[in-house]
Design a protein around this motif. Structure first.
Motif, PDB file in Angstrom:
ATOM      1  N   PRO A   1     -42.814 -53.900-131.337  1.00  0.00           N
ATOM      2  CA  PRO A   1     -43.771 -52.800-131.114  1.00  0.00           C
ATOM      3  C   PRO A   1     -43.251 -51.728-130.162  1.00  0.00           C
ATOM      4  CG  PRO A   1     -44.512 -54.822-130.043  1.00  0.00           C
ATOM      5  CD  PRO A   1     -43.380 -55.196-130.949  1.00  0.00           C
ATOM      6  N   TYR A   2     -42.447 -52.126-129.183  1.00  0.00           N
ATOM      7  CA  TYR A   2     -41.869 -51.141-128.266  1.00  0.00           C
ATOM      8  C   TYR A   2     -40.861 -50.268-129.012  1.00  0.00           C
ATOM      9  CZ  TYR A   2     -43.876 -53.828-124.376  1.00  0.00           C
ATOM     10  OH  TYR A   2     -44.732 -54.456-123.513  1.00  0.00           O
ATOM     11  N   ARG A   3     -40.061 -50.891-129.863  1.00  0.00           N
ATOM     12  CA  ARG A   3     -39.076 -50.137-130.654  1.00  0.00           C
ATOM     13  C   ARG A   3     -39.781 -49.151-131.583  1.00  0.00           C
ATOM     14  NH1 ARG A   3     -33.830 -50.679-133.009  1.00  0.00           N
ATOM     15  NH2 ARG A   3     -33.673 -48.998-134.535  1.00  0.00           N
ATOM     16  N   GLN A   4     -40.867 -49.543-132.191  1.00  0.00           N
ATOM     17  CA  GLN A   4     -41.574 -48.666-133.117  1.00  0.00           C
ATOM     18  C   GLN A   4     -42.121 -47.430-132.417  1.00  0.00           C
ATOM     19  OE1 GLN A   4     -44.458 -51.240-134.916  1.00  0.00           O
ATOM     20  NE2 GLN A   4     -42.921 -52.428-136.059  1.00  0.00           N
ATOM     21  N   LEU A   5     -42.509 -47.565-131.141  1.00  0.00           N
ATOM     22  CA  LEU A   5     -42.999 -46.405-130.406  1.00  0.00           C
ATOM     23  C   LEU A   5     -41.860 -45.546-129.861  1.00  0.00           C
ATOM     24  CD1 LEU A   5     -46.048 -47.860-128.436  1.00  0.00           C
ATOM     25  CD2 LEU A   5     -46.075 -46.211-130.290  1.00  0.00           C
ATOM     26  N   ILE A   6     -40.803 -46.177-129.373  1.00  0.00           N
ATOM     27  CA  ILE A   6     -39.699 -45.406-128.796  1.00  0.00           C
ATOM     28  C   ILE A   6     -38.944 -44.648-129.878  1.00  0.00           C
ATOM     29  CG2 ILE A   6     -37.800 -47.084-128.902  1.00  0.00           C
ATOM     30  CD1 ILE A   6     -38.754 -45.008-125.832  1.00  0.00           C
TER      31      ILE A   6
END
Length: 450
Positions: free
Chosen positions: A92-97
């Protein structure tokens, strides 16, 4: 477009009101006395708590902090590894960054101390990205409150017995009620808030004349972010000069010429010898220093951007632009050495340090971001009187450029991007520069230097 313009105007009006309230509560306008310390802290806690109502919105840096911590805590990756490699695509962090693709090519540009904090925040937040961001905001709030209280104690001990309470309250207000602390500290959750704690502890140790503890505090700040090397180098040079040559008082002109040669040689050696090592082991940090072959000069909202942009884009001389950047780095070295050597032993050294950091950030910091000024807040109480108005204005003119981001943040036309960069530089640097010039015309700067 009109919605963005309206939002920008509202932002500037709000910023102006915060600035006026800051000056009044610090006793610098309207009345001669600051608000009592307890009232300053209660008002500050209320204002900072209001900044927690929304997640960080004016900067993507906190999302990068969270992503770095996530890569370390969930996947055991190294903090300096590129986020595009250390985070799987389903995270989820990768999808936002990924909304900010440039971050995928970078890792952490910060010290081990902050990487440890980021790892802890991400582990606590788990898969909830927004919770992790709110944890960073809360940590920044606590850090700024601590910095205000420590600075207040330092000001109390440094003041005369009849004005100790007022000095403590003013020092706390200058830190905790600053628009810079509210917007870039708590609201945008920049890790420079942790630097403010280190600087406050340094100021307290310096007031108590405990150099070992002062050095330890600055080393702790360096463990958060490398920009803290500037006050650390300043203090070490100042200590060496005061211990080895306590009676040496060189003339200004001769000292500048001597230091110019030293700084130029050190700059050349640094970029020829140290840069390859930095690129191998601290790639993201080295990136901030620029490269001969970079597609654009590594600078923003600073004086050097104007000649470097002309050399790079108009005249087609990118290497000359990079070498000009080296001259600015050498000039910063000259200013550091000059101020550290000329500073007298005692509390006045804090004023010299504050003046140096202010001038460096205003004129000689190539990659100029407003949140770097959080480092300066604990030194405002001890700033030279002739510099103080400009330093206070700089704490407001820095974040003022966000007013342009509301209507122009999604623009990709190169000419408009270049124009907005120039206007942002004018908004950031011209108001404090005008105040410095005004003080100079009045003869106060010369008197202060004497």
């Amino acid at each position: 477009m009109w919605i963005g313009i309206t939002a920008g105007v509202v932002f500037l009006v709000t910023l102006g009101l915060l600035f006026y309230g800051w000056l009044v509560l610090a006793g610098l306008r309207g009345c001669s006395r600051p608000a009592p310390l307890r009232r300053v802290m209660l008002i500050g806690l209320g204002l900072h708590a209001s900044m927690l109502l929304v997640p960080p919105a004016l900067s993507d840096d906190p999302l990068a902090y969270a992503a770095i911590g996530r890569a370390m805590s969930a996947y055991g990756r190294d903090a300096s590894e590129e986020l595009g490699k250390s985070l799987p695509k389903e995270d989820p962090y990768r999808q936002l960054i990924e909304v900010y693709p440039r971050w995928l090519a970078y890792g952490s540009a910060y010290g081990p101390g902050f990487n440890w904090l980021a790892k802890g925040a991400a582990r606590t937040g788990g898969d909830n990205v927004q919770l992790t961001l709110r944890l960073f905001q809360a940590l920044c709030l606590v850090s700024l409150a601590a910095a205000a209280l420590v600075t207040a104690q330092a000001a109390r001990e440094a003041a005369e017995s009849s004005s100790r309470d007022e000095s403590a309250a003013r020092a706390a207000a200058l830190v905790f009620l600053s628009p810079m602390a509210l917007l870039e500290g708590t609201a945008n959750a920049h890790n420079d808030s942790f630097l403010a704690v280190g600087m406050a502890l340094f100021v307290l140790a310096a007031v108590r004349r405990r150099p070992i503890w002062a050095i330890a505090a600055l080393c702790g700040a360096v463990a958060i972010k490398t920009i803290a090397l500037l006050p650390l180098l300043f203090y070490l040079i100042h200590l060496c000069r005061s211990w080895i040559l306590p009676s040496w008082r060189p003339k200004g002109a001769s000292l500048i010429w001597m230091l110019s040669g030293v700084a130029l040689v050190c700059t050349i050696l640094f970029f020829w010898v140290a840069m390859p090592i930095l690129q191998d082991h601290l790639g993201t940090t080295a990136l901030l220093l620029g490269s001969k072959n970079a597609p654009y000069p590594m600078c923003t909202r600073s004086l050097e951007c104007i000649p470097r942009a002309l050399l790079h884009f108009v005249m087609g001389m990118p290497q000359a632009s990079w070498y000009l950047g080296l001259l600015f780095r050498a000039a910063s070295g000259v200013l550091l050495l000059y101020c550290a050597i000329r500073a007298q032993v005692g509390l006045s050294a804090l004023g010299w340090m504050g003046g140096f950091l202010f001038l460096h950030l205003l004129v000689l910091q190539g990659w100029s971001q407003p949140w770097y000024t959080l480092l300066l807040l604990p030194l405002l109480q001890f700033a030279p009187r002739a510099f103080l108005p400009a330093m206070l204005m700089f704490c407001v003119s820095g974040p003022a450029h966000y007013a342009l981001d509301f209507p122009l943040d999604c623009e990709r036309r190169q000419w408009l991007f270049g124009l907005s960069e120039f206007v942002e530089f004018l908004m950031t640097a011209m108001p404090p520069s005008w105040l410095l010039w005004k003080q100079h015309k009045a003869g106060q700067l010369a008197a202060q230097q004497a």
